[in-house]
Structure formats: C-alpha cells, structure tokens
Design an enzyme around this catalytic site. Structure first.
Site, short mmCIF file in Angstrom:
data_model
loop_
_atom_site.label_atom_id
_atom_site.label_comp_id
_atom_site.label_asym_id
_atom_site.label_seq_id
_atom_site.Cartn_x
_atom_site.Cartn_y
_atom_site.Cartn_z
N LYS A 238 17.06 -2.99 12.62
CA LYS A 238 16.33 -3.14 13.88
C LYS A 238 16.79 -2.10 14.89
CE LYS A 238 15.34 -6.36 17.65
NZ LYS A 238 15.32 -7.75 18.10
N HIS B 253 -15.70 4.46 -18.68
CA HIS B 253 -16.00 3.30 -17.83
C HIS B 253 -15.33 2.03 -18.33
CE1 HIS B 253 -18.57 5.76 -15.45
NE2 HIS B 253 -19.47 5.94 -16.41
#
Length: 523
Positions: free
Chosen positions: A134, A281
C-alpha cells in the site's frame, strides 16, 4: 535504510541479505530467518528487539505490532505521520522481504490434514506485505526470490529503487496475496466438514471458485474485429500446453488462431504414432498418422484440401525438411510442432507471416486441463475435462459380424478423432487417415451426409471405411446413411432406447458394430 526479512522459503536469502548489508542497509528479521543470517555472520536485529515484545503463540504473533506496521505504513511526505513515528520511537522500514507459509504446497500433498492446512495459513506475512505494498511510494516489497537479482542490480547502480520498480513490486505483492487467499478459499470451501475427521473429505467443486490467470498479451481483437480480447495463462502452466509455446516467426497470434491452435494441439498430442492434425474453425478437417511427419501430413491434407486452406497444422513429431517443403505449398495460418530442423526453419522464412510455434511434447497427458470452464450469462459452468481414453479392451462387439484386427484399429483411430470434433460428429476413417468429417450439425444424419460430401469432393472413396459417432444412433436411419456411404464397421457409445433396433439394422446390413460405452459430446 532498513530491511525487514521474514521468509518461509529461504532460497537466495543469505546472498540477498549480505548484498543489502554491503550496501549499508540495516537488517531486521524474525525467528528462523534471523538465526540463519546470524549464523552467516551478518549483523541482524530480531523483530522482538524492535517491538519490545517476544514472539508468542508458537510464532503466530511476532510482526503484528505498531512498530512494524507503523514503520511500513508511514508516509514519508506527511509530517503528521513522521511526527507520530518520532513520538512513539518507531523507525521506518524501507524494504520488506517476505514469502508466505507454503499453504498451496501443503494442501497439494496426499493425506493433508485439516490441522496442517490451517497451520500453514500465514497471517503476519500477508499483513506486512499489504502494508508495504500500500505504501509503495516509500517502501519496496519483495515476495519471490526471482525478484532479488533485479532489485539488487538497481540498488547497486542507483542507490535506490525507482517509482516504477516499487510500483511493479507492489502490484506483484497484491497479486501474490490474491492468489494466496484464493487458494485458501478454494481449499476451505471444498471441505465437507465432518466432526473428528483428520483428513477432510473434499468436494471437486468448491462452494466458491477462485481462478488465477496471468496475462500473456493483449490481442488485436477478439473473435470479430469489433470485440476486444487478451490471452491469459494459468498461474502455474504445465509443460506441453499451448501457453508454453515459443513463437519462432510470424505475425502476432489472433484470438481465433489461439483457439484453433489449442484444438489442434490437444488432438495431435493424443496419438502415439507420428501424427498430423489440420484444424479449421475449431474442427479437425484432416487427421492422419504415418511413418513420419511428411506421410502424416500428406494423408491428413488429402481428407479435405479445400478446408485445409488457411488452417492450423499441428505435428507431434519434429518437422524436417521434407515435411516443411510439403506444408509450405499450402496457405497455413499457424504451424505447431515439438521442434524443427534448421532446413525446415529456413524454408518457412520465405513465408514470414506464417506463425511457427515450438511446443515441448511432454507426453499425451502433459498440459491437459483437469477442468473445462464455460462462461454463461453472469455465471460459469465447470466440469471435469473429457480426458477419457478408450482401449481395445473397452470395446463391446454387439453384432454377429466381428471386426477384423485392422478394423478395430481404424475404429479406435476414428473414435479418437471424433472426440475432438464438434457435436454432432461423424468421422469416416481408414488406414490411419480421416476420409470424411461431418461436424457441428443439429442432425446426426446431416453430419453423416456432410462427411460423405466432403469425401466425394476430395476424391476419396468411403468404401470399407470405419465410422465413429460421438453419441448413439437414436434410430437406424443414421446407421443406414453411413453404411450407404460405404462404411463396413461402426463405433458408437450405445445407450439408446432403440439400441436393439440399430444392432438389428447392422446385422441386416452385414456390418460390424462396437459400443464404447462412452459419449463424447463437444460443444
């Protein structure tokens, strides 16, 4: 400057601490780590001396103290923070080196008890990491030994770490905490708690699923140009999976390239003999085995030369000059193999846009997912992956006519290919080669007809072929269509209410049929 070091995995920690000391950085450490550093002759202050409070509760409480977290969280550019530190005699901590208790490794061990799992949940480590991360503008946090060399190099060169480095370390730290907490949640929410059970019974599907993936790259677009996309890998990818591929040449992989490449690679890995799979595909349009890569490719290409145009090609053997020369005659989007000869790579250089991938082949099971995940609207479907392999001994002959040894091999080949074809799937094969593939139709009859049409267009005869159907024939009409096309033996799961009707039809038509007992829907 001061560094606080508290590590479970002590890989490289002595060298790091010695280098920090040589740079004039003071060392603070906890229990076992402090003892190790002191034994190596390094001046180290134990955390208990800093806090004025001894470690307690078998080490569960040692760094949970204002003199630790105050030193990590205080903003150096905020006078009130610095005044508070001075008033309470707290020194700043500028570098935190922490790796966590080995929770993931502990619960992965067979027979892990709930007590062992709970004791390997780190509390103080994650708390310190969060505090340091932090306050990244003032504190650097290292959570993995792989970070040590680069950080030391920058400290030696510049005497400090850049904002970019500290921020990157902070992000890595929060990612580590997220993964750690996710692993704990996955484990605990998978337990079917029973009073007195030492080794808990676990559910394969936890009450909360926490997945961790690491981005490999942003993609130009998704399935279509108006969609955005990115490519991610598992946190710990397995060798032999597509995400471990090394791209040797060619354009950037697209979303569709990656999806089709995965289908081709998973299919080709399933064969022991030299094999080639061509995918278009998401469906195999040609699969074959041969004595080498060239023969396998030549046979696979014959199945459907039209669909092979612009396809994805995968080999389970290194590509040599002969195979490369054959492949280079067609338009190919992606080529995959465990390796390439120098001559083969030279041939592909002439086609600079072809994406050439090298993937280690670590066995047919390597890199396989244990679960399949499908996204639906605001939810997920999770299932165990379809990793079932069929053996000759699994087959049940249900007709009067027995398949010949060659037919049995063709049936197994057809079945293996059919597993990777979108449902409804009908696959005609002969002599280790696909002869016609019908995929993705709403009607199994249409899949069979399409497979026949494709074989005709490719100039291939289906006379004497083996056929695989990924699910049972609900009526005899499906069987009649494939037999009319030329099939002489059939493999299907069985399990229909009209199985006997289909068996009677097979006997009437004079073909052999075997049941696999397993369905292979692929949606």
């Amino acid at each position: 400057m001061q560094a606080l070091i508290s590590v479970s995995d002590k890989t490289g920690i002595v060298d790091l601490a010695r280098a920090l000391h040589d740079l004039g950085i003071g060392l603070i450490s906890t229990g076992g780590t402090a003892k190790l550093l002191a034994e190596q002759g390094l001046p180290v202050t134990e955390v208990a001396e800093v806090t004025g409070f001894p470690e307690m509760l078998d080490g569960r409480v040692k760094t949970l103290h204002p003199k630790v977290h105050g030193g990590l969280l205080a903003r150096r550019d905020t006078p009130e923070h610095m005044a508070a530190l001075k008033a309470h005699h707290i020194d700043t901590i500028d570098l935190l080196v922490v790796n966590l208790y080995p929770f993931e490794a502990t619960v992965a061990k067979p027979g892990c008890t709930l007590e062992d799992a709970i004791e390997n949940i780190d509390i103080g480590g994650p708390a310190m990491v969060r505090s340091a991360a932090k306050n990244w503008k003032d504190v650097a946090v290292l959570t993995d030994a792989s970070q040590y060399p680069a950080v030391l190099a920058e400290l030696k060169a510049s005497k400090k770490l850049s904002d970019a480095t500290r921020f990157a370390l902070s992000v890595a730290a929060f990612n580590r905490i997220s993964n750690y907490d996710g692993a704990i949640s996955n484990y605990l929410s998978s337990i079917n708690f029973q009073e007195g059970a030492s080794v808990p019974e676990r559910n394969a599907y936890p009450a909360q699923s926490n997945s961790q993936f690491v981005k490999l790259q942003d993609l130009r677009y998704g399935e279509n140009p108006h969609q955005t996309a990115a490519f991610y890998r598992d946190l710990h990818p397995a060798a032999g999976s597509l995400v471990t591929a090394k791209q040797l040449q060619g354009k950037e992989l697209s979303y569709n390239n990656i999806a089709d490449a995965d289908a081709a690679w998973e299919c080709v890995k399933s064969f022991d003999a030299p094999a080639c799979v061509i995918v278009k595909h998401a469906n195999p349009c040609g699969v074959a085995v041969g004595k080498d890569a060239l023969e396998a490719y030549s046979k696979a290409f014959q199945t459907d030369p039209t669909s092979a145009f612009g396809g994805i090609i995968a080999f389970n053997r290194p590509v040599d000059k002969a195979a490369a020369e054959a492949v280079s005659k067609q338009f190919v989007e992606v080529l995959m193999a465990p390796g390439y000869s120098a001559e083969a790579l030279e041939i592909f250089k002439a086609k600079a846009n072809v994406r050439v991938l090298e993937i280690p082949l670590a066995g047919t099971d390597a890199g396989r997912n244990t679960q399949d995940i499908k996204r639906i609207g605001s939810g997920l479907l999770i299932q165990s992956a379809d990793n079932h392999e069929l053996a000759l001994s699994d087959l049940k002959v249900v007709t009067k006519l027995q398949p010949t040894p060659q037919q049995l091999q063709d049936l197994l080949f057809a079945w293996k290919v059919g597993k990777y074809v979108k449902s409804n799937a009908i696959v005609f094969c002969a002599n280790g080669m696909t002869m016609g593939v019908g995929a993705g139709q709403m009607s199994r009859l249409d899949s069979a007809r399409i497979a026949s049409i494709k074989a005709e267009h490719a100039g291939l005869s289906l006379k004497g072929t083996a056929v695989a159907s990924d699910a049972f024939f609900p009526f005899r009409d499906g069987l009649d269509v494939v037999v009319d096309a030329g099939a002489t033996c059939v493999i299907q799961p069985g399990g229909s209410m009209r199985d006997q009707e289909v068996i009677d039809a097979a006997n009437e038509r004079g073909v052999a049929m075997v049941f696999s007992g397993v369905r292979h829907f692929r949606h």
